[in-house]
Scaffold this motif. Sequence first.
Motif, PDB file in Angstrom:
ATOM      1  N   CYS A 136      -3.713  14.462  -1.396  1.00 16.90           N
ATOM      2  CA  CYS A 136      -4.715  13.395  -1.224  1.00 16.90           C
ATOM      3  C   CYS A 136      -5.210  13.936   0.047  1.00 16.90           C
ATOM      4  O   CYS A 136      -4.813  14.484   1.000  1.00 16.90           O
ATOM      5  CB  CYS A 136      -3.927  12.191  -0.980  1.00 16.90           C
ATOM      6  SG  CYS A 136      -5.218  10.956  -0.892  1.00 16.90           S
ATOM      7  N   CYS A 138      -6.789  11.602   1.931  1.00 20.37           N
ATOM      8  CA  CYS A 138      -6.754  10.212   2.730  1.00 20.37           C
ATOM      9  C   CYS A 138      -5.366   9.773   3.369  1.00 20.37           C
ATOM     10  O   CYS A 138      -4.179  10.236   2.633  1.00 20.37           O
ATOM     11  CB  CYS A 138      -7.451   8.978   2.085  1.00 20.37           C
ATOM     12  SG  CYS A 138      -8.981   9.168   1.650  1.00 20.37           S
ATOM     13  N   THR A 139      -5.313   9.094   4.499  1.00 23.36           N
ATOM     14  CA  THR A 139      -4.074   8.403   4.992  1.00 23.36           C
ATOM     15  C   THR A 139      -4.372   6.964   4.777  1.00 23.36           C
ATOM     16  O   THR A 139      -4.442   6.445   6.126  1.00 23.36           O
ATOM     17  CB  THR A 139      -3.526   9.023   6.129  1.00 23.36           C
ATOM     18  OG1 THR A 139      -4.798   9.022   7.137  1.00 23.36           O
ATOM     19  CG2 THR A 139      -2.928  10.380   6.114  1.00 23.36           C
ATOM     20  N   CYS A 140      -4.378   6.340   3.812  1.00 22.90           N
ATOM     21  CA  CYS A 140      -4.520   4.806   4.111  1.00 22.90           C
ATOM     22  C   CYS A 140      -3.492   4.132   4.565  1.00 22.90           C
ATOM     23  O   CYS A 140      -2.189   4.577   4.449  1.00 22.90           O
ATOM     24  CB  CYS A 140      -4.701   4.355   2.390  1.00 22.90           C
ATOM     25  SG  CYS A 140      -6.085   5.064   1.822  1.00 22.90           S
ATOM     26  N   TYR A 142      -1.538   1.694   4.621  1.00 17.47           N
ATOM     27  CA  TYR A 142      -0.233   1.024   3.899  1.00 17.47           C
ATOM     28  C   TYR A 142       0.564   2.108   2.807  1.00 17.47           C
ATOM     29  O   TYR A 142       1.499   1.996   2.320  1.00 17.47           O
ATOM     30  CB  TYR A 142      -0.716  -0.240   2.825  1.00 17.47           C
ATOM     31  CG  TYR A 142      -1.666   0.061   1.743  1.00 17.47           C
ATOM     32  CD1 TYR A 142      -1.073   0.583   0.477  1.00 17.47           C
ATOM     33  CD2 TYR A 142      -3.072   0.166   2.035  1.00 17.47           C
ATOM     34  CE1 TYR A 142      -2.131   0.844  -0.473  1.00 17.47           C
ATOM     35  CE2 TYR A 142      -3.875   0.513   1.032  1.00 17.47           C
ATOM     36  CZ  TYR A 142      -3.459   0.942  -0.376  1.00 17.47           C
ATOM     37  OH  TYR A 142      -4.234   1.270  -1.324  1.00 17.47           O
ATOM     38  N   CYS A 143      -0.335   3.218   2.723  1.00 16.18           N
ATOM     39  CA  CYS A 143       0.154   4.163   1.720  1.00 16.18           C
ATOM     40  C   CYS A 143       1.478   5.188   2.340  1.00 16.18           C
ATOM     41  O   CYS A 143       1.877   4.581   3.511  1.00 16.18           O
ATOM     42  CB  CYS A 143      -0.865   5.226   1.289  1.00 16.18           C
ATOM     43  SG  CYS A 143      -0.334   6.260  -0.091  1.00 16.18           S
ATOM     44  N   PHE A 147       3.206   9.196  -1.766  1.00 20.63           N
ATOM     45  CA  PHE A 147       1.873   9.281  -2.632  1.00 20.63           C
ATOM     46  C   PHE A 147       0.664   9.738  -1.984  1.00 20.63           C
ATOM     47  O   PHE A 147      -0.002  10.375  -2.806  1.00 20.63           O
ATOM     48  CB  PHE A 147       1.546   7.429  -2.647  1.00 20.63           C
ATOM     49  CG  PHE A 147       2.684   6.752  -3.440  1.00 20.63           C
ATOM     50  CD1 PHE A 147       2.836   7.150  -4.580  1.00 20.63           C
ATOM     51  CD2 PHE A 147       3.211   5.869  -2.869  1.00 20.63           C
ATOM     52  CE1 PHE A 147       4.064   6.484  -5.275  1.00 20.63           C
ATOM     53  CE2 PHE A 147       4.228   4.917  -3.409  1.00 20.63           C
ATOM     54  CZ  PHE A 147       4.647   5.260  -4.730  1.00 20.63           C
ATOM     55  N   SER A 148       0.997  10.513  -0.743  1.00 29.48           N
ATOM     56  CA  SER A 148      -0.014  11.340  -0.156  1.00 29.48           C
ATOM     57  C   SER A 148       0.394  12.306   0.753  1.00 29.48           C
ATOM     58  O   SER A 148       1.100  12.106   1.619  1.00 29.48           O
ATOM     59  CB  SER A 148      -1.017  10.373   0.629  1.00 29.48           C
ATOM     60  OG  SER A 148      -1.748  11.057   1.545  1.00 29.48           O
ATOM     61  N   GLY A 208      -1.488  10.322  -5.229  1.00 31.87           N
ATOM     62  CA  GLY A 208      -2.529  11.058  -4.655  1.00 31.87           C
ATOM     63  C   GLY A 208      -3.948  10.865  -5.066  1.00 31.87           C
ATOM     64  O   GLY A 208      -4.331   9.681  -5.509  1.00 31.87           O
ATOM     65  N   ASN A 238     -10.244   7.542  -4.954  1.00 29.27           N
ATOM     66  CA  ASN A 238     -10.862   7.226  -3.442  1.00 29.27           C
ATOM     67  C   ASN A 238     -12.208   7.301  -3.339  1.00 29.27           C
ATOM     68  O   ASN A 238     -12.979   6.973  -2.598  1.00 29.27           O
ATOM     69  CB  ASN A 238      -9.891   7.616  -2.323  1.00 29.27           C
ATOM     70  CG  ASN A 238      -9.969   9.203  -2.426  1.00 29.27           C
ATOM     71  OD1 ASN A 238     -10.891   9.931  -2.575  1.00 29.27           O
ATOM     72  ND2 ASN A 238      -8.864   9.600  -1.622  1.00 29.27           N
TER      73      ASN A 238
END
Length: 451
Positions: A136, A138-140, A142-143, A147-148, A208, A238
Amino acid sequence: MKLKEGKEELDKISSSFCIAKWKQVTIHLENGLTHSCHHPRVHKIPLDELKNNPGALHNTKYKINLRKQMLNNEFIPECEYCNIVECNKNNEKQGIYSDRIFKSTDSWAWKYKDECITEVENVYPSYLEVSFSSVCNCTCLYCSPQFSNAWKKEIEKFGAYKTKDNSKSLKDYSFENTSKDTNPYIKAFWEWWPDVYPHLHTFRITGGEPLLSNETFKVMDYISKNPKQNFKFNINSNLSISDELFEKFIQELKTIKSEVIIFTSNEAYDKKSEYIRVGMNYNKWLKRIKRILKEIPNSKVSIMAAYNVLSISSFQEFLEDIWKLKNTKINDKYISKRILIDVPYITNPRYLSVNIIDNSFIKYIKENLDFMKSKFIEYSIPGTSKYTPGFEDFEIRGMERLIPFISEAKNKDSERKDFKIFIDEHDKRYGTTFLEIFPEYREFYEMCGKI
Ligand code: SF4
Ligand code: SF4
């Protein structure tokens, strides 16, 4: 199926019976984790169960046992998300139902109700969601590293967050089998795929970021060459990938004749959204949604608002942008029903959950609800496809569930303390200043710091 009648029918079988445990599954092929549905924690698919039976990607012994417990009317601890809503009997009186009811009465689930009672072991899902990779961009907030891989890289560089439970610690996740050439779960998937595909009502790819995986384009190609009736192709994105990759995606989508739904997450406005979802560009995200809706006529876009404590203060402006989209005409038709918003609230990590906020913030949600209700969709000519654009009933109900979730929460101190620790450390790592972007949270932020 109406929700009230659906609940009555389900409860006749058992008060914990939920069709999602049979017919809906998410499988993380990159590391062999699964859950049915997406609320409970994931569990590992044992490799010995997978030998000679690729269907064990879905029918793990652990899950089969849960199905039996549901049919025996037993309490299911991993279904906390629904248990909380159902324990409060006022919710039902106000027409607020848990996801157990929403999901079980959905078109991919309800017709299998009787079949679920007799078959608990060899079940084909009708709603299959897979991720091929955790890559992925991104680094949101809450993730997690699971998952990333961008999150994984951050933790490798800076370490876990020093919250009570060492948040995002790599020790908490399973990372084996990430090579696509040797991954036994991806191998099992391609063995299982021709058998499971005919049973599918919905196939969804998650990540991801799915568009960063070649397997995604391979499976899209299969679907394009093997069209089938009554089938929905869903994909999460995303929509923050490179222009080149976005273009490739658009061209591939044009070859799929089934209904396509693109799920994309967002739950705040502009800079606040970019703070929550590190790696996204809010305006580009909006433009890409418009382009999909314009160029892919068989598409819908569903916005998943992972509603969290930082969504509250700008959700109104965000909703107004969604409203503008709904109110747009393409080829002389309103696209209101092609752009939808779902508002699941996050419960994990607990320090980002909206229920750590104090009740004074509920006024924002009430304002959002008033706005949505004032823009309620009106089917102006019953029986025809003509309507005035607006928010659907289910979109408003999703929002309504937030108020009891916030007001019923107790003992928030530990999560509030963690919130401050997380935000301060995150600011340090990314060079941001929380209060510059969220000045309206000052009192709350300072109160958290005093705990
Ligand atoms: S009861 Fe709720 S949490 Fe459990 S599987 Fe069903 S929808 Fe998911
Ligand atoms: S885009 Fe999805 S996978 Fe990537 S960090 Fe955000 S929530 Fe996680």
